[in-house]
Design a protein around this motif. Sequence first.
Motif, mmCIF file in Angstrom:
data_model
loop_
_atom_site.group_PDB
_atom_site.id
_atom_site.type_symbol
_atom_site.label_atom_id
_atom_site.label_comp_id
_atom_site.label_asym_id
_atom_site.label_seq_id
_atom_site.Cartn_x
_atom_site.Cartn_y
_atom_site.Cartn_z
ATOM 1 N N TRP A 19 56.983 20.487 -5.386
ATOM 2 C CA TRP A 19 56.905 19.705 -4.139
ATOM 3 C C TRP A 19 57.916 20.226 -3.122
ATOM 4 O O TRP A 19 57.612 20.389 -1.953
ATOM 5 N N GLU A 71 57.340 22.007 0.659
ATOM 6 C CA GLU A 71 57.937 21.477 1.890
ATOM 7 C C GLU A 71 58.870 22.493 2.543
ATOM 8 O O GLU A 71 58.946 22.569 3.774
ATOM 9 N N SER A 82 59.708 15.115 8.747
ATOM 10 C CA SER A 82 58.424 14.790 8.108
ATOM 11 C C SER A 82 58.475 15.091 6.618
ATOM 12 O O SER A 82 57.967 14.319 5.800
ATOM 13 N N SER A 83 59.082 16.218 6.271
ATOM 14 C CA SER A 83 59.217 16.573 4.853
ATOM 15 C C SER A 83 60.100 15.578 4.122
ATOM 16 O O SER A 83 59.783 15.169 2.997
ATOM 17 N N TYR A 97 60.569 12.467 4.884
ATOM 18 C CA TYR A 97 59.799 11.225 4.734
ATOM 19 C C TYR A 97 58.795 11.355 3.588
ATOM 20 O O TYR A 97 58.722 10.492 2.715
ATOM 21 N N TYR A 98 58.037 12.455 3.605
ATOM 22 C CA TYR A 98 57.023 12.635 2.564
ATOM 23 C C TYR A 98 57.663 12.664 1.172
ATOM 24 O O TYR A 98 57.208 11.977 0.251
ATOM 25 N N ASP A 155 57.497 8.199 1.675
ATOM 26 C CA ASP A 155 56.053 7.977 1.815
ATOM 27 C C ASP A 155 55.507 7.360 0.526
ATOM 28 O O ASP A 155 55.698 7.906 -0.565
ATOM 29 N N ASP A 176 52.649 7.468 -0.540
ATOM 30 C CA ASP A 176 51.732 8.418 -1.168
ATOM 31 C C ASP A 176 52.429 9.706 -1.595
ATOM 32 O O ASP A 176 51.789 10.604 -2.147
ATOM 33 N N GLY A 177 53.726 9.805 -1.320
ATOM 34 C CA GLY A 177 54.487 10.997 -1.686
ATOM 35 C C GLY A 177 55.135 10.848 -3.047
ATOM 36 O O GLY A 177 54.973 9.825 -3.726
#
Length: 167
Positions: free
Chosen positions: A7, A11, A28-29, A31-32, A36, A38-39
């Motif tokens: 992962w 990223e 964004s990375s 957060y993911y 997130d 869904d992350g």
Amino acid sequence: MTETDSWLAEELLIVRHSGEIPEIAFHSSLYYLCEDPDGPQLTLGQNELDLLRQQVVARYREILLRDLSPENRDARIFRGLKRCIFNWERLGKFCTRQTMEIEATLRQEIAEALRCFLQQEADEVRAGLRQSCLNCTREELDGFAREIGVGPEELPEDIEMLFCSQS
């Protein structure tokens, strides 16, 4: 390679090859990877965060050098010296927010690229081979040069002509 490593590697690539504002990809990375639903909802250590930060700096380096490359002056990818100055400021703000210093080697590399860019620009304008592509003011250039450690004596003697030929 663990799933976490996989992962993170993905990223890192996304941030490194992001567009014009790499810190957006960085956040964004983060957060993911961490928040997130869904992350993977990881807890990143200092080493992983540093790797992501380094990719932001690497991307900014690439962007800065692109706009200080005389070969790019007539290409669609060229954004000009004004954008280069703006991106240097963005990089500085990112580093400040991340409590990082801009490395001396990067500062020196950008300074050398600026000196070479301006000298080639001055030589070609003086020879009548082109019109100046400078899209910033003298004050903006002087401030940028000072910030990266380029003294007035290191600028082309006839640099004023690069501003006078702007339409």
